[in-house]
Design a protein around this motif. Structure first.
Motif, PDB file in Angstrom:
ATOM      1  N   PHE A  21       0.446  -1.018   0.228  1.00 57.67           N
ATOM      2  CA  PHE A  21      -0.293   0.114  -0.393  1.00 57.67           C
ATOM      3  C   PHE A  21       0.973   1.082   0.280  1.00 57.67           C
ATOM      4  CE2 PHE A  21      -2.130  -3.481   1.369  1.00 57.67           C
ATOM      5  CZ  PHE A  21      -4.107  -2.775   0.942  1.00 57.67           C
ATOM      6  N   THR A  22       0.650   2.565  -1.244  1.00 57.15           N
ATOM      7  CA  THR A  22       1.648   3.560  -1.166  1.00 57.15           C
ATOM      8  C   THR A  22       0.594   4.789  -0.806  1.00 57.15           C
ATOM      9  OG1 THR A  22       2.961   2.146  -2.744  1.00 57.15           O
ATOM     10  CG2 THR A  22       2.861   4.836  -2.672  1.00 57.15           C
ATOM     11  N   PHE A  23       1.108   5.301   0.083  1.00 56.94           N
ATOM     12  CA  PHE A  23       0.284   6.872   0.594  1.00 56.94           C
ATOM     13  C   PHE A  23       1.251   8.335   0.352  1.00 56.94           C
ATOM     14  CE2 PHE A  23      -0.618   2.931   3.425  1.00 56.94           C
ATOM     15  CZ  PHE A  23      -1.809   2.811   3.756  1.00 56.94           C
ATOM     16  N   ASP A  24       0.666   9.025   0.347  1.00 58.77           N
ATOM     17  CA  ASP A  24       1.433  10.292   0.039  1.00 58.77           C
ATOM     18  C   ASP A  24       1.745  10.750   1.128  1.00 58.77           C
ATOM     19  OD1 ASP A  24       0.763  10.582  -2.259  1.00 58.77           O
ATOM     20  OD2 ASP A  24      -1.229  12.183  -2.133  1.00 58.77           O
ATOM     21  N   ALA A  25       3.052  11.163   1.564  1.00 58.54           N
ATOM     22  CA  ALA A  25       4.177  11.761   2.879  1.00 58.54           C
ATOM     23  C   ALA A  25       4.545  12.796   2.566  1.00 58.54           C
ATOM     24  CB  ALA A  25       4.517  10.802   3.204  1.00 58.54           C
ATOM     25  N   VAL A  26       4.871  13.653   3.453  1.00 58.13           N
ATOM     26  CA  VAL A  26       5.817  14.721   3.146  1.00 58.13           C
ATOM     27  C   VAL A  26       7.315  13.909   4.850  1.00 58.13           C
ATOM     28  CG1 VAL A  26       6.100  16.804   3.933  1.00 58.13           C
ATOM     29  CG2 VAL A  26       3.989  15.813   2.832  1.00 58.13           C
ATOM     30  N   ILE A  27       8.106  14.406   3.525  1.00 62.82           N
ATOM     31  CA  ILE A  27       9.640  14.088   4.855  1.00 62.82           C
ATOM     32  C   ILE A  27      10.581  15.441   3.878  1.00 62.82           C
ATOM     33  CG2 ILE A  27      11.979  12.891   4.904  1.00 62.82           C
ATOM     34  CD1 ILE A  27       9.214  11.506   5.721  1.00 62.82           C
ATOM     35  N   ASP A  28      11.045  16.005   5.703  1.00 60.11           N
ATOM     36  CA  ASP A  28      11.052  17.587   6.066  1.00 60.11           C
ATOM     37  C   ASP A  28      10.740  18.376   4.802  1.00 60.11           C
ATOM     38  OD1 ASP A  28      13.603  18.982   6.725  1.00 60.11           O
ATOM     39  OD2 ASP A  28      15.120  18.296   4.917  1.00 60.11           O
ATOM     40  N   GLY A  29       9.256  18.623   4.818  1.00 62.86           N
ATOM     41  CA  GLY A  29       8.946  19.607   3.463  1.00 62.86           C
ATOM     42  C   GLY A  29       8.808  19.152   2.388  1.00 62.86           C
ATOM     43  N   LYS A  30       9.078  17.797   2.282  1.00 67.15           N
ATOM     44  CA  LYS A  30       9.187  17.167   0.538  1.00 67.15           C
ATOM     45  C   LYS A  30       8.440  16.082   0.490  1.00 67.15           C
ATOM     46  CE  LYS A  30      14.272  19.054  -0.133  1.00 67.15           C
ATOM     47  NZ  LYS A  30      14.048  19.562   1.272  1.00 67.15           N
ATOM     48  N   LYS A  31       7.673  16.546  -0.432  1.00 66.64           N
ATOM     49  CA  LYS A  31       6.938  15.044  -1.042  1.00 66.64           C
ATOM     50  C   LYS A  31       7.681  13.877  -0.981  1.00 66.64           C
ATOM     51  CE  LYS A  31       3.690  14.193  -5.277  1.00 66.64           C
ATOM     52  NZ  LYS A  31       3.383  13.792  -6.300  1.00 66.64           N
ATOM     53  N   ALA A  32       7.161  13.190  -0.579  1.00 69.38           N
ATOM     54  CA  ALA A  32       7.288  11.475  -0.390  1.00 69.38           C
ATOM     55  C   ALA A  32       6.299  10.680  -0.632  1.00 69.38           C
ATOM     56  CB  ALA A  32       8.022  11.615   0.921  1.00 69.38           C
ATOM     57  N   TYR A  33       6.675   9.856  -0.911  1.00 70.00           N
ATOM     58  CA  TYR A  33       5.549   8.826  -0.812  1.00 70.00           C
ATOM     59  C   TYR A  33       6.022   7.255  -0.140  1.00 70.00           C
ATOM     60  CZ  TYR A  33       3.800   9.636  -5.693  1.00 70.00           C
ATOM     61  OH  TYR A  33       3.478  10.807  -6.765  1.00 70.00           O
ATOM     62  N   GLU A  34       4.538   7.047   1.263  1.00 67.90           N
ATOM     63  CA  GLU A  34       5.259   5.972   1.976  1.00 67.90           C
ATOM     64  C   GLU A  34       4.265   4.725   1.570  1.00 67.90           C
ATOM     65  OE1 GLU A  34       2.750   4.582   6.487  1.00 67.90           O
ATOM     66  OE2 GLU A  34       4.151   7.178   6.565  1.00 67.90           O
TER      67      GLU A  34
END
Length: 327
Positions: free
Chosen positions: A254-267
Motif C-alpha cells: 500500500f502506498t500513501f502520500d507523505a511529507v518528509i522534511d517538507g518535501k513530497k514523498a510516498y510512504e
C-alpha cells in the motif's frame, strides 16, 4: 523618598517571584501507540465506545499479524485519578452544550496530548468521532513519533560515521543500538539485533540510498521495482547466488502520500521475503522527491522478528525516517 524606595523594592521582589513561579509538570507515562479514553461506562459499552474501538482499532497494513494502529483503554471520569492523568495520550469524551473537538498539550504531565470530544448527546459525539477520526489518530501518532525521536536524540549516532549519509547530504537521528552492515558511500545498511521471538535472531534494519529523478509522474509506480533491484544487488540470502530480498509477490503493498522534511514523498508498507527461502517480514519505505538535487532519496526499514508482534519495531523505524533532514 522613602515611600518611593519602598515601592521600588516591593516591585522588584514581586517581579522576581512571578519570574520563578513555574508549574513543574510530572513526567508522562504510557506505552507507545496507546490512548487512555475517559468516558462514562455506559458510553464505552454502547455505540460511542464501539465507534472509538472501530476507529482506533483499524489494522496496520503490511504486518503479518493483525495489529491495530492504536490500542485503547477506558477509565470512567470518576476514576480519572492523578495516576491516570499522567498518561501521555488521553481522549476525553463528554456531553456538553458546547459541541466541538479540540487539542491541548501538557495539561497534567509532559509530554502529553489531550484530545477533547464533546457534544450534546451520543449521536453528536459519534458524528464528531467519525468526522475527525483520521485527524485524531494522526495527532496521537505524530506525538508518539516526536516522543520516540526525543528518546533517540539522547543516545544517537554521530552521522559523520556514515559515508553514505555524508555523500547524500542528509542527516538522521539514529540510536546507537544500530550497527553498520554495509556503507559503500552510495548505500547504507544498518541493523539492530533483536532478542524477541522463537528464533532469537530477529533484527530491525535501515536502508538509505538515492537514485536519479527521471519522471516524477512514475515515482509511485516504480517503488516496488526499485526496492527489488536494490534487494538483488545488496541484500543477499544465505546463498548469495540464488537468494536475495524481494517484495512478497502474494501481497500488494500500500502506498500513501507523505511529507518528509517538507518535501513530497510516498510512504509504502508491505511485506518482504527472501527469494528461494522462508525468511519474511514487514517493510516501511519512504521515497522522497528531492527536486533541488534532481534525485529520489529512499529510506527503508524492514523487520525480521518471527512469532512476535512487529508494530513497535516498525514504529521505531518510522520515527527515524521522519527525523530526516536534507541539505
Amino acid at each position: 523618598m522613602k515611600k518611593i524606595f519602598s515601592i521600588l523594592v516591593i516591585t522588584i521582589l514581586l517581579s522576581s517571584c512571578v519570574g520563578n513561579d513555574k508549574v513543574i509538570l510530572k513526567e508522562s507515562i504510557g506505552k507507545l501507540n496507546k490512548v487512555m479514553v475517559v468516558a462514562k461506562i455506559s458510553d464505552w459499552t454502547g455505540d460511542v465506545g464501539k465507534e472509538v474501538r472501530n476507529s482506533f482499532g483499524e489494522l496496520i497494513v503490511g504486518l503479518p499479524q493483525p495489529e491495530p494502529i492504536l490500542d485503547v483503554s477506558q477509565v470512567a471520569p470518576s476514576g480519572f485519578s492523578s495516576m491516570m492523568k499522567a498518561s501521555r495520550n488521553i481522549l476525553i469524551i463528554s456531553e456538553s452544550n458546547n459541541e466541538g473537538f479540540s487539542v491541548k498539550n501538557n495539561i497534567y504531565a509532559q509530554p502529553q496530548t489531550v484530545v477533547y470530544v464533546q457534544a450534546k448527546d451520543d449521536a453528536g459525539i459519534i458524528k464528531l468521532l467519525q468526522k475527525y477520526k483520521k485527524e485524531i489518530k494522526s495527532i496521537f501518532l505524530e506525538a508518539d513519533v516526536k516522543f520516540t525521536q526525543s528518546i533517540f536524540e539522547k543516545d544517537k549516532q554521530d552521522n559523520t560515521h556514515y559515508k553514505t549519509l555524508q555523500n547524500l547530504g542528509i542527516s538522521l537521528t539514529i540510536p546507537t543500538k544500530f550497527n553498520i552492515v554495509d556503507d559503500t558511500g552510495e548505500f547504507l545498511w544498518l541493523r539492530n539485533h533483536l532478542t524477541s521471538g522463537i528464533a532469537k535472531t530477529g533484527s530491525n534494519n535501515i536502508l538509505v540510498y538515492s537514485i536519479p529523478l527521471t519522471d516524477e509522474s512514475k515515482v509511485a509506480d516504480n517503488i516496488v521495482a526499485v526496492r527489488d533491484s536494490i534487494g538483488e544487488k545488496y541484500i543477499p540470502g544465505t546463498d548469495a547466488e540464488t537468494q536475495h530480498m524481494i517484495t512478497e509477490e502474494a501481497y500488494t503493498p500500500f502506498t500513501f502520500d507523505a511529507v518528509i522534511d517538507g518535501k513530497k514523498a510516498y510512504e509504502t508498507r508491505g511485506k518482504w521475503e527472501v527469494k528461494n527461502d522462508f525468511m519474511a517480514g514487514p517493510f516501511l519505505n519512504y521515497t522522497i522527491i528531492d527536486k533541488k538535487n534532481n534525485r529520489l532519496i529512499i529510506f527503508e526499514g524492514f523487520t525480521y522478528a518471527p512469532s512476535v508482534n512487529k508494530r513497535a519495531f516498525l514504529f521505531e523505524l518510522e520515527a527515524i525516517a521522519k527525523s530526516m533532514k536534507i541539505k
